[in-house]
Design a protein around this motif. Sequence first.
Motif, PDB file in Angstrom:
ATOM      1  N   ASP A 117       0.659  -0.885  -0.009  1.00  0.00           N
ATOM      2  CA  ASP A 117       0.018  -0.117  -0.091  1.00  0.00           C
ATOM      3  C   ASP A 117       0.743   1.262   0.386  1.00  0.00           C
ATOM      4  O   ASP A 117       1.949   1.333   0.559  1.00  0.00           O
ATOM      5  N   THR A 119       1.120   5.171  -0.305  1.00  0.00           N
ATOM      6  CA  THR A 119       0.730   6.838   0.374  1.00  0.00           C
ATOM      7  C   THR A 119       2.162   7.921   0.008  1.00  0.00           C
ATOM      8  O   THR A 119       3.171   8.012   0.154  1.00  0.00           O
ATOM      9  N   ASP A 169      -4.355   3.111  -4.370  1.00  0.00           N
ATOM     10  CA  ASP A 169      -2.226   3.326  -4.493  1.00  0.00           C
ATOM     11  C   ASP A 169      -1.906   1.886  -4.135  1.00  0.00           C
ATOM     12  O   ASP A 169      -0.713   2.278  -3.596  1.00  0.00           O
TER      13      ASP A 169
END
Length: 247
Positions: A117, A119, A169
């Motif tokens: 994941d 960010t 994302d």
Amino acid sequence: MAKALDEVRGDLVEDPRAGVPAGLATAAEGLVAEAVAVEVDIPDAASDGIRMSAGDFTLQIGLPHADTAGPSEHLPNGSTAYPSGTSSANAVIPTGDGVQLLSVITSADAAETFAYDLTMPAGHHLEATVDGGARIIDDEGVVKVEFEPAWAQDAAGVDVPTRYSVVGDTLTQTVDHREVAGVSYPVVADPLPVVVIVITAAALIVVAAAALGVATWIVVSWWNTCRAQNRYPQLSTIKGFTARCVR
């Protein structure tokens, strides 16, 4: 885990290196050149994720199956491992211009999907590339980070089928280790993100050449070619040395 990484054949596993200049910036007048090193923060807890930054760009990378990982351990080769009581674990290697993230799969009981994941700053998004890799680009189409095509190798040095998928994302690597007969465990699999350099001022040419480890005349040639198109050269060390013109 150290033994599994040491036995991967070829040059697939990177040697740990400290940050090298990758994000490049100048003062508004274009008179001062500054090389901004790629910084990689590797925490004690896998659940905190890996933080990679260069200049004003920061990428947070969540590790797969981090909830089952124990505290970090420093391996003799300079990499960091997160041992796990399950059949897979993570290893992290700072590469100077990015970070290598490795999944070590110890048995057929392990999962076949490993989700990272991501960010990233507003105005950026993740997308797949035609060569089987992935990249992060901003709203102007400038590439900030590239992920090399996925690979996976078993303990006998045999390639194991693997691929990436992108949803939002999240970058997921699928390793089909259960689908192949005769796989020798452990299997090591990897995504490798690298920060990409965009030169925006002539004063940065020498700095960029030093950071990339290429001859200055090559960077000069790309500067002249791209500026003739009213664009800027984007350079990286992915697959040796690559370059293109971007706006």
